[in-house]
Design an enzyme around this catalytic site. Structure first.
Site, short mmCIF file in Angstrom:
data_model
loop_
_atom_site.label_atom_id
_atom_site.label_comp_id
_atom_site.label_asym_id
_atom_site.label_seq_id
_atom_site.Cartn_x
_atom_site.Cartn_y
_atom_site.Cartn_z
N THR A 11 0.83 -1.22 0.00
CA THR A 11 0.00 0.00 0.00
C THR A 11 0.86 1.27 0.00
OG1 THR A 11 -0.13 -0.12 2.41
CG2 THR A 11 -1.98 -1.06 1.18
N ALA A 80 7.85 -3.06 3.58
CA ALA A 80 7.12 -2.49 4.73
C ALA A 80 8.10 -1.96 5.76
CB ALA A 80 6.24 -3.57 5.35
N GLN A 82 8.32 1.47 9.06
CA GLN A 82 8.02 2.84 9.50
C GLN A 82 9.10 3.66 8.79
OE1 GLN A 82 7.80 6.16 10.18
NE2 GLN A 82 9.41 5.83 11.71
N SER A 124 18.47 1.51 3.03
CA SER A 124 18.35 2.94 2.78
C SER A 124 19.68 3.67 2.85
CB SER A 124 17.39 3.52 3.83
OG SER A 124 17.49 4.92 3.87
N GLU A 126 20.00 6.30 4.26
CA GLU A 126 20.08 6.87 5.61
C GLU A 126 21.09 6.11 6.46
OE1 GLU A 126 18.51 9.57 7.23
OE2 GLU A 126 17.94 10.17 5.22
N TYR A 148 15.66 5.60 12.72
CA TYR A 148 15.29 4.96 11.46
C TYR A 148 16.53 4.36 10.78
CZ TYR A 148 14.09 4.60 6.48
OH TYR A 148 13.93 4.15 5.18
P1 NDP Z 1 5.89 4.05 2.54
O1 NDP Z 1 5.98 4.70 3.86
O2 NDP Z 1 5.16 4.73 1.42
O3 NDP Z 1 5.22 2.60 2.72
C1 NDP Z 1 5.48 1.80 3.83
C2 NDP Z 1 4.61 0.57 3.76
O4 NDP Z 1 4.88 -0.27 4.90
C3 NDP Z 1 3.10 0.83 3.78
O5 NDP Z 1 2.48 -0.04 2.87
C4 NDP Z 1 2.74 0.46 5.21
O6 NDP Z 1 1.40 0.04 5.35
C5 NDP Z 1 3.66 -0.72 5.43
N1 NDP Z 1 3.84 -1.08 6.84
C6 NDP Z 1 4.31 -0.30 7.83
N2 NDP Z 1 4.36 -0.98 8.97
C7 NDP Z 1 3.93 -2.24 8.71
C8 NDP Z 1 3.73 -3.41 9.48
N3 NDP Z 1 4.01 -3.44 10.79
N4 NDP Z 1 3.28 -4.54 8.87
C9 NDP Z 1 2.98 -4.51 7.55
N5 NDP Z 1 3.11 -3.43 6.78
C10 NDP Z 1 3.58 -2.30 7.35
O7 NDP Z 1 7.39 3.71 2.08
P2 NDP Z 1 8.03 3.72 0.61
O8 NDP Z 1 7.16 2.99 -0.31
O9 NDP Z 1 8.49 5.10 0.29
O10 NDP Z 1 9.37 2.90 0.86
C11 NDP Z 1 9.39 1.46 0.75
C12 NDP Z 1 10.50 0.92 1.61
O11 NDP Z 1 11.75 1.41 1.14
C13 NDP Z 1 10.44 1.30 3.08
O12 NDP Z 1 10.93 0.21 3.83
C14 NDP Z 1 11.37 2.49 3.18
O13 NDP Z 1 11.87 2.62 4.50
C15 NDP Z 1 12.44 2.08 2.19
N6 NDP Z 1 13.16 3.16 1.57
C16 NDP Z 1 12.48 4.16 0.97
C17 NDP Z 1 13.15 5.19 0.34
C18 NDP Z 1 12.40 6.28 -0.35
O14 NDP Z 1 13.05 7.29 -0.70
N7 NDP Z 1 11.12 6.15 -0.61
C19 NDP Z 1 14.64 5.24 0.33
C20 NDP Z 1 15.25 4.06 0.92
C21 NDP Z 1 14.54 3.08 1.53
P3 NDP Z 1 0.20 1.09 5.67
O15 NDP Z 1 -0.22 1.60 4.32
O16 NDP Z 1 -0.79 0.23 6.34
O17 NDP Z 1 0.76 2.17 6.54
P1 GDP Z 2 14.72 11.59 4.40
O1 GDP Z 2 15.98 11.86 3.67
O2 GDP Z 2 14.29 10.15 4.34
O3 GDP Z 2 14.71 12.09 5.79
O4 GDP Z 2 13.57 12.34 3.55
P2 GDP Z 2 12.76 13.69 3.81
O5 GDP Z 2 12.09 14.01 2.51
O6 GDP Z 2 11.85 13.57 5.00
O7 GDP Z 2 13.86 14.79 4.16
C1 GDP Z 2 14.90 15.13 3.29
C2 GDP Z 2 15.68 16.31 3.84
O8 GDP Z 2 14.85 17.48 3.79
C3 GDP Z 2 16.14 16.17 5.30
O9 GDP Z 2 17.49 16.56 5.40
C4 GDP Z 2 15.27 17.17 6.05
O10 GDP Z 2 15.89 17.76 7.21
C5 GDP Z 2 15.05 18.22 4.98
N1 GDP Z 2 13.87 19.08 5.23
C6 GDP Z 2 13.87 20.43 5.33
N2 GDP Z 2 12.64 20.87 5.61
C7 GDP Z 2 11.84 19.77 5.68
C8 GDP Z 2 10.44 19.61 5.95
O11 GDP Z 2 9.71 20.56 6.17
N3 GDP Z 2 9.96 18.32 5.95
C9 GDP Z 2 10.78 17.24 5.70
N4 GDP Z 2 10.25 16.01 5.69
N5 GDP Z 2 12.10 17.38 5.46
C10 GDP Z 2 12.62 18.63 5.45
#
Ligand code: NDP
Ligand code: GDP
Length: 332
Positions: A11, A80, A82, A124, A126, A148
């Protein structure tokens, strides 16, 4: 026989793009979804009659075993978690349960049910945190700067460990930030694109921001899910950096996004010290040479195109749903 894949986090942003990609590749796609009192399938609404959803939670080992038994997948993508860094300071234990231990629960379930399943872990950039060199590669030392990042690092090493301990085909994709119109509204690119659309539509006149000098290597999520799949098609399981190789500042995001709508960000943006982080990751830039060389992967969408696509999409979204979305504007 159709191949089957199970996606946790279907999702979420990446889950929805990966499901589309795998369906196009003729997979049978299963998605693990956790129970919620309100339905949360917005990003996969268009796929609902094509994917098969299985209830389960990374906190609950038996639900993971049941999902594997039911889907009988050849491939599992663990997306999945947080995933929002600031929440990891306010809910560090929960972040550890989902983002760190959740990986072990899933790897254990795979080991018991069918250790031949190929496993992808969403690691990640991060994890690099306070970077020790630039650009970052698969060999750069990790120095995470948030609960995280630390939780992701645990999941990363668990993936490596299951590969080395049990010979499992377990890969970790070290993905740099990737965005899209489906990005969660609290992440900086989407926060900005959504605010630009609201300002342009006359619904908002200020935007509160944190650290504008932070730099990230931003790519398009649709490109990045292709790399996940490619990793699981290789002969040997390995870890890969996936990035664009180009870094931009948050200030650049503002310039491009506001500029795309014919606005000057300096007239709207206010700095809110509450939005700065206890420990910042100042600059991330990835070197994806290994992915290019071994997977034949390269990003297709540029930073400017990506931000433009996001602003256009939010303008369109607001044109149809403005009244229902006003509440999201107050999110940090
Ligand atoms: P999202 O936050 O959009 O999606 C996270 C998903 O995890 C959602 O479907 C959420 O479900 C599900 N989830 C959270 N907790 C649980 C749980 N306890 N059991 C089952 N499902 C759970 O993340 P992204 O799609 O952006 O990212 C995908 C993955 O890649 C994540 O692990 C993220 O940390 C990692 N990642 C992302 C990056 C990015 O830039 N997008 C960069 C590097 C890594 P629900 O909809 O119910 O909340
Ligand atoms: P992250 O790299 O996974 O933490 O992705 P984010 O998109 O949350 O943040 C990217 C960068 O933007 C981080 O360095 C934040 O400190 C910076 N940033 C500056 N202002 C903001 C804000 O208002 N919201 C978020 N989410 N990030 C911000």
């Amino acid at each position: 026989m159709k191949r089957s894949a199970l996606i946790t986090g279907i999702t979420g942003q990446d889950g929805s793009y990966l499901a589309e990609f795998l369906l196009q590749a003729n997979y049978r796609v299963f998605g693990l979804v956790r129970r919620s009192s309100t339905i949360n399938f917005e990003r996969i609404a268009h796929l609902q009659d094509k994917v098969e959803l299985i209830p389960g939670d990374l906190l609950d080992p038996s639900s993971l075993m049941a999902a594997l038994e039911r889907s009988q997948p050849q491939e599992v993508y663990n997306l999945a978690s947080q995933s929002f860094v600031p929440t990891s300071w306010s809910q560090p234990v929960l972040t550890g349960e989902f983002t760190a231990l959740g990986v072990t629960r899933l790897l254990e379930a795979i080991r018991v049910v069918n250790p031949r399943i190929r496993f992808y872990q969403a690691s990640s950039s991060e994890m690099f945190g306070m970077v020790e060199e630039s650009p970052q590669t698969e060999r750069t030392r990790f120095y995470p700067r948030s609960p995280y990042g630390i939780a992701k690092l645990y999941g990363h090493w668990m993936t490596v460990n299951y590969r080395e301990s049990y010979g499992m085909f377990a890969c970790s994709g070290i993905l740099f930030n990737h965005e899209s119109p489906r990005r969660g509204i609290e992440f900086v690119t989407r926060k900005v694109s959504y605010a630009v659309a609201r300002i342009k539509s006359g619904l908002q006149d200020k935007l509160r921001m944190g650290n504008l000098e932070a730099e990230r290597d931003w790519g398009f999520a649709g490109d990045y899910v292709r790399a996940m799949w490619l990793m699981l098609q290789q002969e040997k399981p390995q870890d890969y950096v996936v990035a664009t190789g180009v870094a931009h500042s948050v200030r650049n995001v503002l310039e491009v996004a506001f500029g795309h709508a014919g606005l000057d960000y300096r007239e709207y943006v206010e700095i809110d010290p509450q939005l700065t982080r206890p420990a910042e990751v100042h600059r991330l830039r990835g070197d994806y040479s290994k992915a290019r060389r071994e997977l034949g992967w390269a990003p297709q969408v540029s930073f400017e195109e990506l931000i433009g696509i996001m602003v256009d999409s939010d303008l369109e979204l607001l044109a149809c749903t403005a009244p229902r979305l006003t509440v999201a504007a107050s999110l940090p």
